[in-house]
Scaffold this motif. Structure first.
Motif, PDB file in Angstrom:
ATOM      1  N   VAL A 244       0.804  -1.217   0.000  1.00  0.00           N
ATOM      2  CA  VAL A 244       0.000   0.000   0.000  1.00  0.00           C
ATOM      3  C   VAL A 244       0.843   1.277   0.000  1.00  0.00           C
ATOM      4  O   VAL A 244       0.639   2.162  -0.825  1.00  0.00           O
ATOM      5  CB  VAL A 244      -0.944   0.011   1.228  1.00  0.00           C
ATOM      6  CG1 VAL A 244      -1.691   1.325   1.326  1.00  0.00           C
ATOM      7  CG2 VAL A 244      -1.908  -1.163   1.183  1.00  0.00           C
ATOM      8  N   ASN A 246       4.440   1.283   0.221  1.00  0.00           N
ATOM      9  CA  ASN A 246       5.863   1.036   0.009  1.00  0.00           C
ATOM     10  C   ASN A 246       6.184   0.785  -1.462  1.00  0.00           C
ATOM     11  O   ASN A 246       5.508   0.006  -2.127  1.00  0.00           O
ATOM     12  CB  ASN A 246       6.323  -0.148   0.860  1.00  0.00           C
ATOM     13  CG  ASN A 246       6.519   0.273   2.309  1.00  0.00           C
ATOM     14  OD1 ASN A 246       7.539   0.830   2.674  1.00  0.00           O
ATOM     15  ND2 ASN A 246       5.495   0.032   3.113  1.00  0.00           N
ATOM     16  N   ASN A 257       9.820  -6.171   6.280  1.00  0.00           N
ATOM     17  CA  ASN A 257       8.387  -5.883   6.269  1.00  0.00           C
ATOM     18  C   ASN A 257       7.604  -6.943   5.510  1.00  0.00           C
ATOM     19  O   ASN A 257       6.446  -7.216   5.830  1.00  0.00           O
ATOM     20  CB  ASN A 257       8.136  -4.482   5.730  1.00  0.00           C
ATOM     21  CG  ASN A 257       8.655  -3.426   6.691  1.00  0.00           C
ATOM     22  OD1 ASN A 257       8.707  -3.671   7.903  1.00  0.00           O
ATOM     23  ND2 ASN A 257       9.071  -2.280   6.176  1.00  0.00           N
ATOM     24  N   TYR A 260       6.188  -9.529   7.718  1.00  0.00           N
ATOM     25  CA  TYR A 260       4.884  -9.201   8.317  1.00  0.00           C
ATOM     26  C   TYR A 260       3.749  -9.474   7.340  1.00  0.00           C
ATOM     27  O   TYR A 260       2.729 -10.067   7.677  1.00  0.00           O
ATOM     28  CB  TYR A 260       4.808  -7.714   8.710  1.00  0.00           C
ATOM     29  CG  TYR A 260       5.829  -7.253   9.721  1.00  0.00           C
ATOM     30  CD1 TYR A 260       6.163  -8.033  10.814  1.00  0.00           C
ATOM     31  CD2 TYR A 260       6.429  -5.998   9.586  1.00  0.00           C
ATOM     32  CE1 TYR A 260       7.082  -7.577  11.756  1.00  0.00           C
ATOM     33  CE2 TYR A 260       7.340  -5.538  10.511  1.00  0.00           C
ATOM     34  CZ  TYR A 260       7.673  -6.330  11.603  1.00  0.00           C
ATOM     35  OH  TYR A 260       8.572  -5.882  12.518  1.00  0.00           O
ATOM     36  N   TRP A 261       3.941  -8.973   6.112  1.00  0.00           N
ATOM     37  CA  TRP A 261       2.830  -9.033   5.158  1.00  0.00           C
ATOM     38  C   TRP A 261       2.599 -10.447   4.634  1.00  0.00           C
ATOM     39  O   TRP A 261       1.497 -10.785   4.222  1.00  0.00           O
ATOM     40  CB  TRP A 261       3.074  -8.032   4.018  1.00  0.00           C
ATOM     41  CG  TRP A 261       3.124  -6.608   4.529  1.00  0.00           C
ATOM     42  CD1 TRP A 261       2.307  -6.064   5.464  1.00  0.00           C
ATOM     43  CD2 TRP A 261       4.051  -5.582   4.169  1.00  0.00           C
ATOM     44  NE1 TRP A 261       2.654  -4.767   5.707  1.00  0.00           N
ATOM     45  CE2 TRP A 261       3.726  -4.434   4.922  1.00  0.00           C
ATOM     46  CE3 TRP A 261       5.129  -5.512   3.270  1.00  0.00           C
ATOM     47  CZ2 TRP A 261       4.427  -3.232   4.801  1.00  0.00           C
ATOM     48  CZ3 TRP A 261       5.821  -4.314   3.147  1.00  0.00           C
ATOM     49  CH2 TRP A 261       5.479  -3.195   3.920  1.00  0.00           C
ATOM     50  N   TYR A 266       7.856 -13.600  13.595  1.00  0.00           N
ATOM     51  CA  TYR A 266       8.788 -12.564  14.042  1.00  0.00           C
ATOM     52  C   TYR A 266       8.762 -12.464  15.550  1.00  0.00           C
ATOM     53  O   TYR A 266       7.734 -12.624  16.184  1.00  0.00           O
ATOM     54  CB  TYR A 266       8.505 -11.218  13.380  1.00  0.00           C
ATOM     55  CG  TYR A 266       7.063 -10.753  13.426  1.00  0.00           C
ATOM     56  CD1 TYR A 266       6.141 -11.187  12.463  1.00  0.00           C
ATOM     57  CD2 TYR A 266       6.614  -9.868  14.404  1.00  0.00           C
ATOM     58  CE1 TYR A 266       4.820 -10.762  12.485  1.00  0.00           C
ATOM     59  CE2 TYR A 266       5.302  -9.431  14.432  1.00  0.00           C
ATOM     60  CZ  TYR A 266       4.404  -9.884  13.474  1.00  0.00           C
ATOM     61  OH  TYR A 266       3.102  -9.473  13.499  1.00  0.00           O
ATOM     62  N   ARG A 276       4.974 -12.648  16.584  1.00  0.00           N
ATOM     63  CA  ARG A 276       4.146 -13.773  16.137  1.00  0.00           C
ATOM     64  C   ARG A 276       5.095 -14.960  16.009  1.00  0.00           C
ATOM     65  O   ARG A 276       5.958 -14.951  15.139  1.00  0.00           O
ATOM     66  CB  ARG A 276       3.505 -13.493  14.764  1.00  0.00           C
ATOM     67  CG  ARG A 276       2.380 -12.477  14.764  1.00  0.00           C
ATOM     68  CD  ARG A 276       1.118 -13.018  15.423  1.00  0.00           C
ATOM     69  NE  ARG A 276       0.037 -12.036  15.415  1.00  0.00           N
ATOM     70  CZ  ARG A 276      -0.087 -11.018  16.254  1.00  0.00           C
ATOM     71  NH1 ARG A 276       0.827 -10.829  17.191  1.00  0.00           N
ATOM     72  NH2 ARG A 276      -1.104 -10.191  16.190  1.00  0.00           N
ATOM     73  N   GLU A 319      -5.752 -12.498  10.115  1.00  0.00           N
ATOM     74  CA  GLU A 319      -4.533 -11.676  10.109  1.00  0.00           C
ATOM     75  C   GLU A 319      -3.758 -11.856   8.810  1.00  0.00           C
ATOM     76  O   GLU A 319      -3.260 -10.895   8.240  1.00  0.00           O
ATOM     77  CB  GLU A 319      -3.643 -12.054  11.307  1.00  0.00           C
ATOM     78  CG  GLU A 319      -4.218 -11.581  12.630  1.00  0.00           C
ATOM     79  CD  GLU A 319      -3.235 -11.698  13.800  1.00  0.00           C
ATOM     80  OE1 GLU A 319      -3.528 -11.100  14.837  1.00  0.00           O
ATOM     81  OE2 GLU A 319      -2.198 -12.376  13.664  1.00  0.00           O
ATOM     82  N   MET A 322      -5.536  -9.876   6.081  1.00  0.00           N
ATOM     83  CA  MET A 322      -5.447  -8.416   6.124  1.00  0.00           C
ATOM     84  C   MET A 322      -4.017  -7.933   5.907  1.00  0.00           C
ATOM     85  O   MET A 322      -3.811  -6.839   5.398  1.00  0.00           O
ATOM     86  CB  MET A 322      -6.053  -7.879   7.422  1.00  0.00           C
ATOM     87  CG  MET A 322      -5.204  -8.105   8.610  1.00  0.00           C
ATOM     88  SD  MET A 322      -6.136  -7.913  10.128  1.00  0.00           S
ATOM     89  CE  MET A 322      -4.747  -7.820  11.228  1.00  0.00           C
ATOM     90  N   MET A 323      -3.029  -8.749   6.248  1.00  0.00           N
ATOM     91  CA  MET A 323      -1.652  -8.369   5.955  1.00  0.00           C
ATOM     92  C   MET A 323      -1.349  -8.648   4.471  1.00  0.00           C
ATOM     93  O   MET A 323      -0.778  -7.813   3.781  1.00  0.00           O
ATOM     94  CB  MET A 323      -0.669  -9.161   6.828  1.00  0.00           C
ATOM     95  CG  MET A 323      -0.821  -8.981   8.335  1.00  0.00           C
ATOM     96  SD  MET A 323      -0.857  -7.283   8.904  1.00  0.00           S
ATOM     97  CE  MET A 323       0.852  -6.967   9.291  1.00  0.00           C
ATOM     98  N   ARG A 326      -2.302  -6.530   1.377  1.00  0.00           N
ATOM     99  CA  ARG A 326      -1.620  -5.245   1.219  1.00  0.00           C
ATOM    100  C   ARG A 326      -0.542  -5.316   0.150  1.00  0.00           C
ATOM    101  O   ARG A 326      -0.101  -4.292  -0.357  1.00  0.00           O
ATOM    102  CB  ARG A 326      -0.979  -4.814   2.547  1.00  0.00           C
ATOM    103  CG  ARG A 326      -1.991  -4.585   3.657  1.00  0.00           C
ATOM    104  CD  ARG A 326      -1.318  -4.131   4.929  1.00  0.00           C
ATOM    105  NE  ARG A 326      -0.740  -2.805   4.777  1.00  0.00           N
ATOM    106  CZ  ARG A 326      -1.420  -1.671   4.986  1.00  0.00           C
ATOM    107  NH1 ARG A 326      -2.684  -1.706   5.312  1.00  0.00           N
ATOM    108  NH2 ARG A 326      -0.815  -0.509   4.841  1.00  0.00           N
TER     109      ARG A 326
END
Lengths: 384, 599
Positions: A244, A246, A257, A260-261, A266, A276, A319, A322-323, A326
Motif C-alpha cells: 500500500v 511502500n 516488512n 509481516y505481510w 517474528y 508472532r 490476520e 489483512m496483511m 496489502r
C-alpha cells in the motif's frame, strides 16, 4: 523450521523506545527521556535475545530491524553488541537484511559508519517532508538541508537506503505533492515509503483534530487523488508499489516488512514490541510491556511479556488476509484455508465482479482500486 | 375509617424541576411517615426513568398522619400526579380525586407553560389552591416577582403564598398547616351505595393489578363484590389498603379516603382510569362524569436492531402493555427493517419512556421509525380510514381528501427569543392565535398541525430559546389540508420505513433536507448510491452518495496485526447495527436522524 521461507520467513524486531522529541502525528511507543542508561539497556536487550533464542534457535534468520522511537540515538556499540549476540544465537540467511531507522540529522549521520561496521546493512530515514515549513509543522527537528546531507552520507555508507515521506499534510495541494514526490524520486535509490498522514487518537494531532483546530487537511477526495498520483508517478520512475505505502525497484523490497505481510514469524524485543511465533505448532501472539521502565523491570525479573495468547485458526487466517492483501502477490488460498480460514463466497463473487479483487493460481490479489478500499474489502470478505 | 372533617386530599402542581418531588419528600419526612433511614430521593417516583428524568409517569399516593397546631390529628392524602401533557387525562382524573392543590413555583424561575396547563386542570376541578414559592434558599430567588406573576398570569391570589425551601426545611411546617387550614374537607355519604373513582392502576407481579381509588360515597370493604361500570366487569375485592408510602393493609375505606384495592385482576387494560367502581348489587345509578378511554395520538414503529431479538421484543411489549393501558401495539412488517411493532402512544414523552424502558429493562436495542399522527383519509366511496402508518397509504386515485390533527400550543418564552419562536411556529405551518406579555415573558398561542410537532419541535424550541421556553399543547380536532406521502428511494429502491406524510407545499423542502441528511448518514459504499425523494412516481429531490475511494490503513506492520484484527471485529459488530437494504447498509440512527430539520 526449514519451511520458514514458505511461510513468510523469520525476523527479529528490536524496539528502541526513545526519541529526542515526540512528533505530533506519531502514535508509536516513543518516549522522550533526558538520561538513558545505554549499558543497562544493552544488557537487557542481550538477555532478552538469549531468552527468545532459546525458544527459536533452530530458525534461519532473514532479517533484523531496529525500529522505534529513534534507534539512531542508540550507541553504535550497543547496536554492534546486539547484532553480534543475534549472530551467535541464530543462523543468518546469506542475504540477511539488517535495517536501522534513522532520524536524518547531522548527529545521527555521524554514526552511520559505525552502524555499518556493527553490521547494519540498510538504513531507513524519516525524511517526512521536503520543505522546512512542513517539517516544523510535523514536529520534526531536522531541516531539509540536513536531511539531504544525512542522506548523502548514508548512501556513501550503505548500498540500501530508504526514506519515508508523509503526504496529505496540512495545506498541501495535489500539485504540491506531485512536485515534492518527483523531487524525492530524483534523490531516491531503490526504496521509498510514502504514507498518507493519518490522524490517530491519543496523539497531539488527534487532540487538535477533535477540537477542530487542525486546519487545512486535504479532503478525502483530494487525499485519494494524491494516492493515485503517487502510484502513477512512482510507476513511471520504475519504483512501483509492492505494498500500500511502500515502493521499490524490483528486488529492493524490504525483506523485513515482507515477513509481516507474508504473515511469517517474528520475535519482538523491546518495550511494546509485538511478536508472532509458531511454537509447538501453535501461533502465539506476544506483546511486551509498553512502558520502558516497566519493561526493564520485568525483563530483570525474567521476561517482559505483557501478553501471550495462542491465536485460533480463524484469527490467524484473518490476520494473514489483512496483511497479505496489502502486497502485490496477495494471499495463497491454500495456506489460508489450511489455517481454517473461510471467505464469504457471495462477497468474493461480488468483489471480483466489482473489479476489486482477482483470483487466479490459487491466489487472491487486490486490484489497484480494491487495494485503495482494502478495509471495506476485508470486512466484506470476512462477513459471516 | 376516618371522620370526613379530619381528611385533607391534595395534589401538587408544578413544572418539571420546580421541586415537586422534593417537597413531597419533605412533607413525608416532617410528619414522620417514613423513618429517616428509609428516605431516598424522590420517594414517590418508583421507576428509574422517573427518578432520572425528574418526571412522574404514574400517579402515586401517600397517606400522611399529621398532628396539627390545633391539637387534632388529620389524615393527609397526597396524590402525586404525572406532570406532562401526554398524561393530561390521567392528571384530570387525579385532580377530581382531591379537593385542593399546592401550586409549587420555583421562586428563581417563575410560572412555566406546564404549570399553567396543570393549574387550569386544578381550577376546573374546583380546587382550593395554596401557592408555594420554592427554592427560596437560592440567591436568585425573587418571591415578590414570582408572586406577582402568579396573580397576573394565573389570576389567583398569591398574597398568602408560603415561602419554602425543601432543602433547608423552611416553610414545610407552614405548608402542612395551610393544607389543614385552607383546603376543604371532602364530602361524601357513608350510607349511600359505593361510588369510587379509579384514579390509576398498575401491575404487581405478586398481587396482580393494584387499583388506586378515591371513595366518593359508601364504604369499600375487603371481601366485597364490586362492579367496574365502564365495562361491567365484576371483581371480588381481596385486599384493601393505603400507601404510607409502603403498602399497608386495612379493613375498609370510607368516603373521602384514598387507598388501593386488589381483586386478582390480571390486566391493567381491564382497569380504566376514570372508571367508577360500585357495589355488584344495588350499586350507584350514575357513574362519575368525565370517563374517557385512552386514545393514542402518536404512532411509530419499533424494530429490534438484531432481528433475532424479535420474540424478546414481543415479550417486552406484552409485559409493558400489562401495566399500561394507554399504549397500543400491533405487529408490523417492513421490507427495510423486518419484523417489529407499530405502537401507539399518548404523546412523545410516553413514546420515549416506553422505548427507554424496553431498551433498559429488557436490554433490546431498538430502531425507532419516524413518529406519525393519525390522519383521516376520506375515500371517494365515502369511507373514512384512520391512517397510522404512511406505509399503509391507500391508492391516491381512490382518495378524496385528507384531514390531519391540529393542536393548540401554548409557549412561554423570554422576550429576546420571541422572534425565533414565531419563526419556528410559522415554519411548522402554525397559525398565531394569541400573543400576550407577562413582565418580560411572552405567552404565544399557536394553532399547529400535530405532525409538525411530534417529531423534533420541542428539541428545536429548546435549542432556539437556549432552554428558556416552556411548551404545552392540547388536541383541538381535525382539519383538511393538502397532504401527500413522500417516499425515499435509496439505490433506486423505496425504503418503506422512511416514508413520511408531508404537506404538499413543504414536500420539496423536506425531500431535499432528507436526501441531504441521508447522504451524510449513510456511509460511502463500494459503489455510488442515488438517494431520491418522490411523491407517487415523481422524483422531487435527489442526491448522489459517491463511491468510497480510499480507506486503506496507511501503515500496517508487525505491531499492528492485533490492533487491526480487533478493529475488523469491531467493524463487524458495527455492521450488525446497520440494516441491509438491497446492497446498501443503512445505519439504524438514520431512520430517525434523517427527519431532523435544522430550521
Amino acid at each position: 523450521m526449514a519451511e520458514d521461507w514458505q511461510n513468510g520467513g523469520f525476523g527479529l524486531y528490536i524496539h528502541w523506545p526513545f526519541c529526542e522529541a515526540k512528533c505530533p502525528y506519531c502514535d508509536f511507543n516513543s518516549h522522550v527521556s533526558r538520561s538513558i542508561d545505554q549499558s543497562r539497556w544493552r544488557e537487557a536487550y542481550l538477555s532478552e535475545i538469549d531468552r527468545v533464542a532459546a525458544l527459536t534457535s533452530d530458525r534461519i534468520l532473514d532479517s533484523v530491524f531496529f525500529g522505534g522511537g529513534t534507534p539512531s540515538l542508540m550507541d553504535p556499540d550497543t547496536v554492534a553488541a546486539i547484532i553480534d549476540r543475534v549472530q551467535r544465537r541464530w543462523r543468518f540467511a546469506n542475504d540477511i537484511e539488517i535495517t536501522l531507522e534513522a532520524n536524518p540529522g547531522s548527529v545521527e549521520a555521524g554514526k552511520f559508519a559505525a552502524f555499518r561496521q556493527g553490521g547494519v546493512n540498510r538504513i531507513s530515514m524519516g525524511v517526512q517532508a521536503m520543505n522546512d515549513r512542513d517539517l516544523k509543522r510535523l514536529g520534526r527537528i531536522h531541516t531539509v538541508a540536513e536531511a539531504r546531507a544525512a542522506f548523502d552520507i548514508a548512501r556513501g555508507e550503505f548500498d540500501r537506503v530508504s526514506f519515508d515521506l508523509i503526504y496529505a499534510r496540512q495545506d498541501q495541494s495535489l500539485a504540491d505533492w506531485r512536485t515534492e514526490l518527483t523531487e524525492a524520486l530524483s534523490m531516491a535509490i531503490d526504496h521509498l515509503s510514502l504514507y498518507q498522514l493519518t490522524i490517530e487518537e491519543g496523539t497531539a494531532f488527534g487532540d487538535r483534530y477533535a477540537r477542530g483546530k487542525l486546519r487545512g487537511l486535504p479532503p478525502d477526495d483530494i487525499a485519494a487523488d494524491m494516492y493515485e498520483a503517487t502510484q502513477e508517478i512512482c510507476d513511471k520512475a520504475g519504483m512501483p508499489a509492492y505494498e500500500v505505502s511502500n515502493h521499490a525497484k524490483p528486488g529492493a523490497e524490504s525483506r523485513h516488512n515482507l515477513i509481516y505481510w507474508r504473515y511469517g514469524d517474528y520475535a519482538g524485543i523491546g518495550p511494546g514490541a509485538h511478536g508472532r511465533l509458531t511454537l509447538d505448532g501453535q501461533k502465539q501472539a506476544t506483546e511486551a510491556w509498553l512502558n520502558p521502565a516497566k519493561w526493564l523491570e520485568e525483563r530483570d525479573k525474567g521476561q517482559p511479556e505483557k501478553l501471550r495468547e495462542t491465536l485460533s485458526g480463524s484469527d490467524q487466517a484473518a490476520e494473514m488476509l489483512m496483511m497479505g492483501l496489502r502486497i502485490n502477490e496477495g494471499v495463497d488460498l491454500g495456506r489460508f484455508s489450511s489455517l481454517g480460514g473461510t471467505l464469504n463466497a457471495d462477497s468474493l463473487d461480488f468483489l471480483v465482479e466489482q473489479g476489486l479483487l482477482v483470483v487466479g493460481n490459487n491466489r487472491i490479489i487486490p486490484t489497484p482500486s480494491g487495494r485503495m478500499i482494502l478495509n471495506t474489502v476485508l470486512q466484506k470478505l470476512l462477513e459471516d | 375509617m376516618t371522620n370526613l372533617a379530619h381528611i385533607r386530599n391534595f395534589s401538587i402542581v408544578a413544572h418539571i424541576d420546580h421541586g415537586k418531588s422534593t417537597l413531597a419528600d419533605r412533607l413525608i419526612q416532617e410528619t414522620g411517615t417514613v423513618q429517616d433511614r428509609d428516605m431516598k430521593e424522590q420517594l414517590l417516583d418508583s421507576m428509574d426513568i422517573e427518578r432520572e428524568r425528574g418526571i412522574t409517569i404514574k400517579a402515586n399516593t401517600v397517606r400522611i398522619d399529621y398532628k396539627a397546631d390545633d391539637g387534632e390529628t388529620y389524615v393527609l392524602n397526597l396524590i402525586d400526579t404525572p406532570g406532562h401533557v401526554d398524561f393530561a387525562y390521567e392528571v384530570s382524573r387525579s385532580m377530581r380525586a382531591v379537593e385542593g392543590s399546592l401550586l409549587v413555583v420555583d421562586s428563581t424561575q417563575g410560572v412555566e407553560a406546564q404549570t399553567l396547563a396543570n393549574v387550569y386542570q386544578a381550577i376546573d376541578a374546583d380546587h382550593e389552591i395554596v401557592p408555594v414559592l420554592n427554592k427560596i434558599d437560592l440567591p436568585a430567588s425573587d418571591c415578590d416577582r414570582v408572586a406577582e406573576q402568579i396573580e397576573d398570569v394565573i389570576g389567583i391570589d398569591a398574597s398568602g403564598a408560603i415561602q419554602v425551601s425543601s432543602k433547608t426545611g423552611q416553610g414545610i411546617h407552614e405548608t402542612l398547616e395551610a393544607i389543614v387550614q385552607h383546603l376543604p374537607a371532602p364530602k361524601g355519604d357513608r350510607d349511600a351505595p359505593l361510588k369510587a373513582m379509579l384514579v390509576d392502576s398498575w401491575y404487581d407481579a405478586y398481587l396482580g393489578v393494584i387499583v388506586l381509588v378515591r371513595i366518593m360515597d359508601g364504604v369499600l370493604k375487603k371481601g366485597m363484590r364490586v362492579k367496574f361500570m365502564s365495562n361491567n366487569t365484576l371483581h371480588h375485592v381481596d385486599r384493601i389498603g393505603v400507601f404510607r408510602p409502603a403498602m399497608q393493609v386495612i379493613d375498609e375505606l370510607g368516603p373521602g379516603e384514598i387507598g388501593f384495592l386488589t381483586a386478582s385482576i390480571k390486566q391493567v387494560r381491564d382497569t380504566r382510569v376514570g372508571d367508577t367502581i360500585t357495589n355488584e348489587r344495588n350499586g350507584t345509578e350514575k357513574p362519575l362524569p368525565g370517563f374517557k378511554p385512552a386514545q393514542p395520538v402518536v404512532f411509530c414503529g419499533l424494530f429490534p436492531v438484531d432481528s433475532a431479538e424479535f420474540e424478546d421484543l414481543r415479550d417486552a411489549i406484552d409485559k409493558l402493555a400489562l401495566n399500561d393501558a394507554s399504549f397500543s401495539f400491533e405487529m408490523e412488517t417492513s421490507a427495510a427493517l423486518g419484523f417489529g411493532f407499530r405502537c401507539g402512544f399518548l404523546g412523545l414523552l410516553h413514546l420515549e419512556v416506553i422505548r427507554d424502558r424496553i431498551e433498559r429493562e429488557y436490554d433490546i436495542e431498538l430502531i425507532t421509525t419516524a413518529p406519525s399522527v393519525i390522519y383521516h383519509v376520506y375515500m371517494r366511496d365515502g369511507e373514512m380510514i384512520e391512517l397510522h402508518n404512511p406505509a399503509d397509504m391507500p391508492d391516491l386515485s381512490k382518495v378524496d381528501h385528507m384531514e390531519e390533527p391540529r393542536i393548540k400550543a401554548t409557549i412561554l418564552v423570554p422576550d429576546e427569543y420571541l422572534g425565533d419562536v414565531l419563526k419556528l411556529c410559522q415554519d411548522r405551518r402554525g397559525i398565531q392565535m394569541d400573543l400576550t406579555y407577562a413582565g418580560s415573558r411572552a405567552m404565544v398561542v399557536y394553532d399547529l398541525p400535530l405532525n409538525e410537532v411530534v417529531f423534533d419541535f420541542y428539541d428545536r424550541l429548546k435549542s432556539v430559546t437556549k432552554g428558556y421556553a416552556s411548551f404545552d399543547y392540547q388536541m383541538t380536532g381535525y382539519r383538511q389540508d393538502n397532504l401527500v406521502k413522500m417516499q425515499i428511494l435509496v439505490n433506486d429502491e423505496p425504503v418503506d420505513a422512511l416514508s413520511v406524510m408531508v404537506h404538499r407545499d413543504r414536500a420539496e423542502m423536506r425531500g431535499r433536507a432528507m436526501c441531504e441528511k441521508l447522504k451524510e448518514l449513510i456511509p460511502r459504499h463500494m459503489f455510488k448510491i442515488p438517494i431520491q425523494a418522490a411523491i407517487g412516481g415523481k422524483v422531487i429531490a435527489r442526491e448522489t452518495l459517491s463511491a468510497l475511494r480510499k480507506d486503506v490503513t496507511a501503515k500496517c506492520y508487525g505491531g499492528d496485526a492485533t490492533r487491526k484484527r480487533k478493529l475488523l471485529d469491531k467493524q463487524k459488530a458495527g455492521k450488525k447495527k446497520m440494516r441491509q437494504f438491497g446492497k446498501v447498509d443503512i445505519p439504524q440512527e438514520a431512520f430517525i436522524s434523517a427527519l431532523k430539520m435544522d430550521s
